[in-house]
Design a protein around this motif. Structure first.
Motif, PDB file in Angstrom:
ATOM      1  N   ILE A 210       0.828  -1.197   0.000  1.00  0.00           N
ATOM      2  CA  ILE A 210       0.000   0.000   0.000  1.00  0.00           C
ATOM      3  C   ILE A 210       0.868   1.254   0.000  1.00  0.00           C
ATOM      4  N   THR A 211       2.077   1.141   0.549  1.00  0.00           N
ATOM      5  CA  THR A 211       3.017   2.263   0.504  1.00  0.00           C
ATOM      6  C   THR A 211       3.303   2.650  -0.938  1.00  0.00           C
ATOM      7  N   VAL A 212       3.520   1.646  -1.771  1.00  0.00           N
ATOM      8  CA  VAL A 212       3.838   1.950  -3.165  1.00  0.00           C
ATOM      9  C   VAL A 212       2.573   2.348  -3.927  1.00  0.00           C
ATOM     10  N   LEU A 213       1.465   1.641  -3.627  1.00  0.00           N
ATOM     11  CA  LEU A 213       0.250   1.876  -4.420  1.00  0.00           C
ATOM     12  C   LEU A 213      -0.343   3.260  -4.179  1.00  0.00           C
ATOM     13  N   LEU A 214      -0.243   3.747  -2.956  1.00  0.00           N
ATOM     14  CA  LEU A 214      -0.901   5.025  -2.646  1.00  0.00           C
ATOM     15  C   LEU A 214       0.063   6.203  -2.682  1.00  0.00           C
ATOM     16  N   GLN A 215       1.236   5.986  -3.237  1.00  0.00           N
ATOM     17  CA  GLN A 215       2.231   7.058  -3.302  1.00  0.00           C
ATOM     18  C   GLN A 215       1.570   8.330  -3.842  1.00  0.00           C
ATOM     19  N   PRO A 216       1.549   9.393  -3.054  1.00  0.00           N
ATOM     20  CA  PRO A 216       0.691  10.533  -3.413  1.00  0.00           C
ATOM     21  C   PRO A 216       1.078  11.223  -4.716  1.00  0.00           C
ATOM     22  N   ALA A 217       2.373  11.337  -4.979  1.00  0.00           N
ATOM     23  CA  ALA A 217       2.779  12.086  -6.182  1.00  0.00           C
ATOM     24  C   ALA A 217       2.234  11.427  -7.442  1.00  0.00           C
ATOM     25  N   LEU A 218       2.390  10.114  -7.503  1.00  0.00           N
ATOM     26  CA  LEU A 218       1.926   9.395  -8.697  1.00  0.00           C
ATOM     27  C   LEU A 218       0.401   9.459  -8.808  1.00  0.00           C
ATOM     28  N   LEU A 219      -0.278   9.289  -7.676  1.00  0.00           N
ATOM     29  CA  LEU A 219      -1.741   9.354  -7.687  1.00  0.00           C
ATOM     30  C   LEU A 219      -2.196  10.705  -8.234  1.00  0.00           C
ATOM     31  N   LEU A 220      -1.568  11.762  -7.724  1.00  0.00           N
ATOM     32  CA  LEU A 220      -2.017  13.098  -8.101  1.00  0.00           C
ATOM     33  C   LEU A 220      -1.759  13.374  -9.575  1.00  0.00           C
ATOM     34  N   ILE A 221      -0.624  12.921 -10.072  1.00  0.00           N
ATOM     35  CA  ILE A 221      -0.308  13.220 -11.473  1.00  0.00           C
ATOM     36  C   ILE A 221      -1.113  12.336 -12.419  1.00  0.00           C
TER      37      ILE A 221
ATOM     38  N   VAL B 105       5.841  15.900  -3.628  1.00  0.00           N
ATOM     39  CA  VAL B 105       4.447  16.320  -3.824  1.00  0.00           C
ATOM     40  C   VAL B 105       4.364  17.840  -3.684  1.00  0.00           C
ATOM     41  N   PHE B 106       5.086  18.351  -2.683  1.00  0.00           N
ATOM     42  CA  PHE B 106       5.072  19.802  -2.484  1.00  0.00           C
ATOM     43  C   PHE B 106       5.641  20.517  -3.711  1.00  0.00           C
ATOM     44  N   SER B 107       6.703  19.957  -4.298  1.00  0.00           N
ATOM     45  CA  SER B 107       7.313  20.624  -5.449  1.00  0.00           C
ATOM     46  C   SER B 107       6.355  20.706  -6.628  1.00  0.00           C
ATOM     47  N   MET B 108       5.333  19.856  -6.620  1.00  0.00           N
ATOM     48  CA  MET B 108       4.360  19.922  -7.718  1.00  0.00           C
ATOM     49  C   MET B 108       3.146  20.767  -7.357  1.00  0.00           C
TER      50      MET B 108
ATOM     51  N   LEU C 174      -4.202  17.658  -0.491  1.00  0.00           N
ATOM     52  CA  LEU C 174      -4.281  17.489   0.971  1.00  0.00           C
ATOM     53  C   LEU C 174      -4.636  16.040   1.318  1.00  0.00           C
ATOM     54  N   ALA C 175      -5.670  15.532   0.686  1.00  0.00           N
ATOM     55  CA  ALA C 175      -6.157  14.187   1.022  1.00  0.00           C
ATOM     56  C   ALA C 175      -5.090  13.143   0.742  1.00  0.00           C
ATOM     57  N   ALA C 176      -4.427  13.250  -0.411  1.00  0.00           N
ATOM     58  CA  ALA C 176      -3.440  12.236  -0.785  1.00  0.00           C
ATOM     59  C   ALA C 176      -2.279  12.228   0.206  1.00  0.00           C
ATOM     60  N   ILE C 177      -1.820  13.411   0.585  1.00  0.00           N
ATOM     61  CA  ILE C 177      -0.685  13.485   1.511  1.00  0.00           C
ATOM     62  C   ILE C 177      -1.082  12.917   2.868  1.00  0.00           C
ATOM     63  N   VAL C 178      -2.214  13.349   3.383  1.00  0.00           N
ATOM     64  CA  VAL C 178      -2.637  12.901   4.714  1.00  0.00           C
ATOM     65  C   VAL C 178      -2.819  11.383   4.725  1.00  0.00           C
ATOM     66  N   MET C 179      -3.513  10.889   3.728  1.00  0.00           N
ATOM     67  CA  MET C 179      -3.819   9.471   3.664  1.00  0.00           C
ATOM     68  C   MET C 179      -2.539   8.629   3.641  1.00  0.00           C
ATOM     69  N   TRP C 180      -1.642   9.001   2.750  1.00  0.00           N
ATOM     70  CA  TRP C 180      -0.425   8.195   2.578  1.00  0.00           C
ATOM     71  C   TRP C 180       0.443   8.237   3.824  1.00  0.00           C
ATOM     72  N   ASN C 181       0.633   9.414   4.385  1.00  0.00           N
ATOM     73  CA  ASN C 181       1.495   9.514   5.562  1.00  0.00           C
ATOM     74  C   ASN C 181       0.915   8.746   6.732  1.00  0.00           C
TER      75      ASN C 181
END
Lengths: 573, 539
Positions: free
Chosen positions: B147-158, B383-386, B400-407
Motif C-alpha cells: 500500500i506504501t507503493v500503491l498510494l504514493q501521493p505524487a503518482l496518484l495526483l499526477i 508532492v510539495f514541489s508539484m 491534501l487528502a493524498a498526503i494525509v492518507m499516505w502519511n
C-alpha cells in the motif's frame, strides 16, 4: 487476528481498517474509559484514528463529486437563515426549495451561515440561486464532514464499556464507514451523519442507564428533522415503562414530570419563537405537506413497491388474457407514465394515506406491547428498529433514504446473535443497494459500488466469523441457501442495471458511428447527429426498467428481513 | 479474515485512485485553444485511430503533436478504438478537439485506471512478493509495503488527478526489476525496453540498469558473460525494432524513422520549463544561465553534469566484482535524480522517476530508520514541489487528502525526533518551511513585480532536498558496496558459485548491509534469522 500478540512495531508501520477491526484489546485499560463522564476525553486509539483519518481523506476526495439538488436546498437555507429575520424563515419562497425542516435545523443552518458569510458573501445571498462555485462546494461539504464528528465520537463511546468491545468496535466502524452515509451525505448531500449521531448518542445514553438524557436528546433530534417521529413510539413506550414507571407498573410522578418538563423545554426552545409569532400553522404546513403520492418517484423498496409491481403485472395479465375486469382508467395511464407522478393502481384497490397510517400503527402496536412487557435496553433496540422498519414498510410516500432509520439501529443489534446478524446482512445489502439509484453518473456509481463492496467485506466477514451458527434443521438449511442466493443475486442485478443503459447507449452509438464513417469518406458537410433523435431513444421504456428491477428486488429482501426481525424479536425471551 | 486483507487493500487503492479522478484535470480543463495534458492524451487517441501509422508523428504538430515513443501511440490507438465503440464523437478526427463531455472524461479516467491496474498493480504486487520474500510469514507487513507503493501521493495526483499515464512506464520498469531479482535478465531487459518505448523518460534509469546488466556480464566471466551480453543485446534490439517497425524499411523509407525520433528528443526546447525544482531552475535565480550561455553550450554543459551525476551509480554497479542487485534501487535513484537535477528540458512531473526507487526503498525500510525518514521526506517534498502545478489544476483538496492518507498509512511521524539522526532534523526544518510557505501563500498575495514568487520559493525549498537525496543515494550505494565487497573478499577466492547468490535480493550479505542501516528489510530479527539460512539458498 489469530494471535493477540501482534508485533506492535509492524502494526505501527501502517494499518488499515480491516486490520484495526480485528486488533485485540491490550488490557482492561483499553476497554474501561478512564473518565467516562467526559465527552472531550475520547481516548481514541491509533487504529481508531486510522479509520477516522483515512475515511475523512476519502470524503475530501469526494468534494468534486456529483451533488443533487439537496445541495442547493441547503445553500438556500443558509441564505434564508442568514439574510432574513426569524419571522420570515418559514414564509420565504424566493427559491422553490423552501425551508421544511424543524427549527433546530434552521438554527443549525443559521450557525453555519456565519462562517459562510466570511468565506464568500455570495453563499448567503438569497437571490443567488444555484450557486455552484468552488467556495460553496468546499464549505458545505466541509460542514457535513465536521458535523459528522458527532457520529464518530458516539461510535467511539459505544466501544468503551461495551459488553463485547471487539464486536462493538466492528459495529462502530460499520456505522462510521457506512456506505449509506457516504452516498447520501458526502455525494448526494445531506446531514444524516450528524443527525444519526444524535440518535446514537441518545441510544448510548439509554444503554448507560441515563434515560433522562436519552429522552432529552431524542426530543432535540425530533426538532432537527421530524422524520425521526417514525421512531418516537418506541421511545415513548420505553421511557414510560422503564423511567416513569416502577418495574411493578406504578407511575413514578417525579420521574414522569421531570421527563415531561425536559421534553417540553426542548420543544419550547425550538418552536417557542414561532408560536409567539403565531406561525405554528404555517410551520407545520411546511413540515407536513400532505400532497404527495403513495410512492416516491423511484419506489422506495417497501411493501407498497411490491403491491405496485403486482398491480403492473396483473394489468399485463388482464390485458393479455382479456379477462373482463373493471380497470381504473387513470391507473392504466399511470403505468404508462413509468415512475413519474402519483401512483394509481389499475387493478388493485387504491391505497389512501389513512390506510397506510392504520397498517403502520397496527403493526407497531404489536412490537410496542412486547416492549412494554420487557422494557430492557436490548428490547428497546429491537422495538426501535422495528418501529422505524414498520414506518418504512407501510408509510405514505417513503423516501429510499429513510432506510437508514432501519439500518443504523439494526447495526447495534447485529452482534447479538447469528439470527440478528443474518437479518442485518440482508437488510443492509438490500438497503444500501436501494440507495444506488440516488447516483446515476457513471463515475459516482463506480465509487458507491466499490465502497459498498469494501464495507460489506470489512464488516460482514469478521462478524460472520464470530457469530456463525450452523443451520440445524432442514427448513433452516433451505432458508440459508435461499438467502445466500438472494445476496449473490445483487451482483447479477448490478450487472443488469448497468448493462441496460449501456446497451441503449450502444445502439445510439452505433447509429452515430454510421454517420461518422460517412463523414470521413470525404463528404464536405457532415450531417450533425440529430439531438432530438438521441433524447427520444434515451427516454424510452428501458430507462425506468432498471429502477423498477432494483426496487422490486430490494423490496423482496427488505420485506423478508422485516418478517425475520419481527419473528426474532417477538420470540425473544 | 486474513485472506480478505489483500483484496481489500487492492480494492481500496482502486477506490482512492478513482475518487481522485472525480476532480478536474490538467490546467487546461475548459481553456481553449490548447487545453492541457488531458487533451494531449485524448488527441493522440484521436489521431492514432484515424490516421495511417506513418502520419502519427507528423500530423498537425502545432496542436499536441505526438511526442512519446511508439508504445504510447499503440496504447492510445487501442484506447481510441475501444472508446469509439462507446461514442465515436469522443475521438472524431479534428472535430473532437477540446471535447470535455462527462462521458468522455469518465472514459479517459477509466483508461488510466485500467492501464494502471493492468501494468502497475501487478508489478507492485510482484515486487512485494519478489523483493520481500523473507517476509512471507508476515503478510501484514508485505501488505503495508504494497500500500506504501500503491498510494504514493505524487503518482496518484499526477496520473489520476492531473492526467497522465506514468504508472504504465513505471510499472514496466518495476516489472523489469522484478525479473532481474528473479535472475530473468532477458525478460527484464524486454520489459525495460517496453518502459522506454512507452515514455522516453525511462532513459533516466538506463545508466543504472545498463551498468547493472553489464556488470553482471563482466562478473560472470568471459564465457557466460559474453553469452548473456549477446542475448541481452539481441533481445533489446529486437524489441526496439519491433516497436519502431512501422517507421523502418521495408515498411517505410529510411528517412521515416526521423519523424518519431525528432519528436521524442526535442532539443529545440528550453533548458527547463515553467518552474521545476532542479539545479538549473534553482540556480537561475542568481545566475541567468540563458543570458550567459547559448543553447548548444547549455546542452553540452547539462549533458556533462548529468553524466557526472549518474557516474557513481555506474561505478558502483559495474565494477564487475559484485554486481549486487540490492544496490540497484540506490543506483536507480542516483541516476534518475541526476537526470532530474541536471539534464535538459525537465518537467516538474519528472520527479516521479526518482520517486519510484525512493518508494521501493521506503516500502522495505523499518519505521524510524534512516532510510525510512529520507524516503518519506523526499516523497512529501516531491508532492510539495508539484504544488504550483496542482494548484493550477484545481487539485488542492486532492493534494491534501493524498498526503494525509499516505502519511497515515505508512505510519510516518515527522515531528518525532528519536535517534537524533541528521535526516530527522532536516525533515523538521523542511516541513516547517513548507508549512510556512503554504500559510504565506494563503494569506499574502504575491507582489505585482514577482507574480511567480511562491513558485520560485517552492523551487528554492525543494531543490536542496533533492540534491541531498541524490548525495544520500550515492553514499548509501558506496556504503553498501563496501559492506558487500568486504564480505566478498572475506569469503575468499574460489567461491564464485556462492557469490553469484548475491544477485538475488535476499542473500548472505544482508547482515552487513543491515548493519549499515541501508538494508532492504524491515526488522532486524527477520534478517538475523534469515542470515543464518542465507548461504544454503543458492540460485
Amino acid at each position: 487476528m489469530s494471535s493477540p500478540l501482534r508485533c506492535r512495531t509492524h502494526v505501527q508501520a501502517g494499518r488499515r481498517p480491516e486490520e484495526i477491526l480485528e486488533e485485540e484489546p491490550k488490557g482492561l485499560d483499553d476497554i474501561e474509559p478512564k473518565n467516562p463522564s467526559s465527552w472531550w476525553h475520547l481516548d481514541a486509539s491509533a487504529s481508531e484514528w486510522d479509520i477516522f483519518i483515512l475515511s475523512t481523506s476519502l470524503k475530501l476526495l469526494l468534494f468534486p463529486a456529483y451533488r443533487s439538488t439537496d445541495f442547493e436546498v441547503h445553500r438556500n437555507w443558509l441564505a434564508i437563515t442568514h439574510s432574513l429575520p426569524l419571522s420570515q424563515w418559514y414564509y420565504d419562497t424566493t427559491s422553490e426549495w423552501t425551508l421544511d425542516y424543524p427549527p433546530f435545523f434552521a438554527y443549525f443552518e443559521k450557525l453555519l451561515s456565519i462562517p459562510a458569510a466570511f468565506i464568500d458573501r455570495r453563499i448567503v445571498d438569497l437571490n443567488n440561486l444555484n450557486y455552484g462555485a468552488w467556495s460553496v462546494v468546499a464549505y458545505q461539504r466541509t460542514t457535513v464532514i465536521v458535523a459528522e464528528l458527532v457520529l464518530a465520537a458516539v461510535a467511539l463511546k459505544f466501544v468503551r464499556g461495551a459488553v463485547d468491545p471487539l464486536m462493538q468496535r466492528i459495529v462502530s466502524a460499520s456505522l462510521v464507514l457506512h456506505p449509506g452515509f457516504l452516498i447520501v451525505d458526502h455525494i448526494h448531500f445531506q446531514y444524516n451523519g450528524f443527525m444519526f449521531g444524535i440518535l446514537l448518542w441518545s441510544i448510548y445514553m439509554a444503554r448507560q442507564g441515563d434515560k433522562l438524557a436519552s429522552g432529552f436528546l431524542f426530543a432535540v433530534l425530533l426538532n432537527f428533522k421530524h422524520i425521526y417521529m417514525y421512531l418516537a413510539p418506541a421511545y415513548f413506550v420505553y421511557l414510560l415503562r422503564s423511567f416513569c414507571m416502577s418495574p411493578q407498573g406504578q407511575l413514578l410522578p417525579r420521574n414522569f414530570l421531570l421527563l415531561a418538563n425536559i421534553v417540553l423545554v426542548v420543544f419550547v426552545v425550538s418552536l417557542g419563537p414561532f408560536i409567539l409569532m403565531g406561525q405554528l400553522p404555517q410551520l407545520l404546513s411546511r413540515l407536513f405537506p400532505f400532497t404527495r403520492g403513495l410512492n416516491h418517484a423511484y419506489w422506495a423498496p417497501n411493501a407498497w413497491a411490491l403491491v405496485t409491481a403486482a398491480d403492473r403485472v396483473l394489468l399485463h395479465i388482464v390485458k393479455q388474457t382479456g379477462v373482463k375486469l373493471a380497470l381504473n382508467a387513470s391507473g392504466v395511464a399511470s403505468t404508462s407514465r413509468g415512475l413519474v407522478g402519483d401512483t394509481v393502481f389499475a387493478v388493485l384497490p387504491n391505497v389512501k394515506p389513512i390506510h397506510t397510517f392504520l397498517v403502520t400503527l397496527l403493526s407497531q402496536t404489536v412490537f410496542l406491547v412486547k416492549l412494554s412487557r420487557v422494557p430492557t435496553y436490548k428490547s428497546f433496540l429491537g422495538a426501535l428498529t422495528l418501529c422505524g422498519y414498520t414506518s418504512y414498510m407501510f408509510g405514505w410516500h417513503v423516501h429510499e433514504k429513510a432506510i437508514l432509520l432501519v439500518l443504523v439501529p439494526l447495526s447495534l443489534l447485529a452482534p447479538e446473535s447469528y439470527a440478528y446478524f443474518r437479518t442485518f446482512t440482508i437488510a443492509s445489502a438490500a438497503g444500501v443497494f436501494s440507495l444506488f439509484p440516488l447516483l446515476f453518473t457513471p463515475a459516482e456509481i463506480f465509487v458507491e459500488v466499490l465502497c459498498s463492496i469494501l464495507w460489506a467485506t470489512l464488516i460482514f466477514v469478521p462478524l460472520n466469523r464470530r457469530l456463525y451458527e450452523f443451520p440445524r434443521s432442514l427448513p433452516s438449511v433451505i432458508m440459508d441457501l435461499l438467502e445466500k442466493l438472494y445476496l449473490a443475486g445483487f451482483l447479477l442485478l448490478q450487472v443488469l442495471v448497468m448493462a441496460l443503459p449501456a446497451l441503449e447507449a450502444w445502439i445510439t452509438g452505433a447509429r452515430q458511428a454510421t454517420g461518422a464513417t460517412k463523414c470521413i469518406a470525404g463528404e464536405f458537410s457532415c450531417p450533425e447527429p440529430d439531438p432530438a433523435q438521441i433524447t427520444k431513444s434515451e427516454a424510452s421504456n428501458l430507462a425506468f426498467l432498471p429502477l423498477m428491477m432494483t426496487s422490486v428486488y430490494c423490496a423482496v429482501g427488505l420485506v423478508w428481513a422485516f418478517l425475520r426481525l419481527s419473528f426474532i424479536y417477538l420470540r425473544q425471551e | 479474515m486474513r485472506a480478505w486483507v489483500l483484496p481489500c487493500v487492492l480494492l481500496g487503492s482502486v477506490l482512492v485512485k478513482w475518487a481522485m479522478g472525480l476532480g478536474s484535470y490538467s490546467a487546461g480543463q475548459g481553456t481553449p485553444p490548447l487545453f492541457g495534458d488531458y487533451e494531449a492524451q485524448r488527441h493522440w487517441m484521436e489521431i492514432t485511430v484515424h490516421l495511417p501509422v506513418r502520419e502519427w508523428y507528423t500530423y498537425d504538430l502545432q496542436y499536441w503533436g505526438l511526442d512519446y515513443p511508439p508504445l504510447t501511440a499503440y496504447v492510445s490507438w487501442l484506447c481510441g478504438i475501444v472508446g469509439s465503440w462507446f461514442d465515436p464523437a469522443w475521438f472524431a478526427l479534428d472535430r473532437s478537439r477540446g471535447i470535455e463531455t462527462p462521458g468522455s472524461k469518465v472514459y479517459m479516467r477509466a483508461t488510466v485506471l485500467a492501464l494502471d491496474t493492468l501494468v502497475y498493480l501487478p508489478a507492485v504486487l510482484l515486487f512485494t512478493r519478489v523483493w520481500h520474500p523473507h517476509r512471507s510469514k508476515r503478510s501484514q507487513v508485505r501488505n503495508v509495503a504494497l500500500i506504501t507503493v500503491l498510494l504514493q501521493p505524487a503518482l496518484l495526483l499526477i496520473d489520476f488527478g492531473h492526467f497522465q499515464y506514468n504508472s504504465v512506464m513505471l510499472g514496466f520498469t518495476l516489472l523489469a526489476l522484478n525479473c532481474f531479482a528473479k535472475n530473468r535478465d532477458l525478460l527484464g531487459a524486454f520489459f525495460f525496453v517496453l518502459s522506454l518505448g512507452f515514455k522516453q523518460m525511462a532513459l533516466y534509469y538506463a545508466p543504472a540498469i545498463g551498468s547493472y546488466l553489464i556488470g553482471k556480464c563482466i562478473y560472470l566471466g568471459p564465457k557466460d558473460g559474453l553469452q548473456l551480453f549477446i542475448r541481452l543485446a539481441f533481445v533489446t534490439s529486437v524489441t526496439f525494432l519491433l516497436l519502431f517497425l512501422p517507421w523502418l524499411p521495408p515498411f517505410a523509407p529510411p528517412r521515416a524513422i526521423l519523424d518519431p525520433v525528432s519528436r521524442i528528443f526535442p532539443f529545440d526546447r528550453g533548458l527547463f520549463e515553467d518552474k521545476v525544482a532542479n539545479f538549473w531552475c534553482a540556480s537561475n535565480v542568481v545566475f541567468k544561465w540563458r543570458a550567459w550561455l547559448e543553447r548548444g553550450a547549455l546542452v553540452k554543459l547539462s549533458a556533462g553534469l548529468t553524466a557526472l551525476g549518474f557516474l557513481p551509480a555506474v561505478v558502483t554497479l559495474s565494477d564487475g566484482t559484485t554486481p549486487v542487485l540490492r544496490l540497484l534501487p540506490y543506483a536507480l535513484l542516483t541516476s534518475s535524480m541526476a537526470f532530474f537535477l541536471f539534464s535538459f528540458q525537465v518537467h516538474e512531473k519528472t520527479i516521479l522517476l526518482p520517486l519510484l526507487p525512493v518508494t521501493l526503498l521506503l516500502s522495505g525500510a523499518a519505521p524510524d530508520s534512516g532510510p525510512f525518514a529520507w524516503c518519506a521526506l523526499v516523497n512529501n517534498v516531491a508532492v510539495f514541489s508539484m504544488w504550483p502545478l496542482l494548484k493550477k489544476d484545481g487539485l488542492g483538496t486532492q493534494y491534501l487528502a493524498a498526503i494525509v492518507m499516505w502519511n497515515r498509512v505508512i505510519g510516518y511521524r515527522p515531528f518525532r525526533v528519536r535517534e537524533g539522526m541528521f535526516v530527522q532534523y532536516l525533515s523538521m526544518v523542511v516541513y516547517v518551511t513548507l508549512l510556512l510557505l503554504h500559510v504565506l501563500e494563503m494569506l499574502v498575495p504575491p507582489p505585482a513585480r514577482y507574480p511567480d514568487l511562491f513558485a520560485a520559493l517552492n523551487v528554492l525549498a525543494s531543490t536542496p532536498v533533492f540534491v541531498l537525496t541524490w548525495l544520500w543515494s550515492i553514499k548509501c550505494g558506496a556504503q553498501a558496496l563496501w559492506a558487500l565487497g568486504g564480505l566478498g573478499a572475506g569469503a575468499g577466492a574460489g567461491s564464485r558459485h556462492k557469490r553469484t547468490t548475491t544477485l538475488s535480493p535476499v542473500k548472505e550479505g544482508e547482515e552487513r548491509v543491515q548493519a549499515t542501516g541501508l538494508g532492504f528489510g524491515v526488522a532486524g530479527e527477520v534478517h538475523q534469522r534469515r542470515g543464518s539460512k542465507g548461504d544454503a539458498r543458492t540460485t
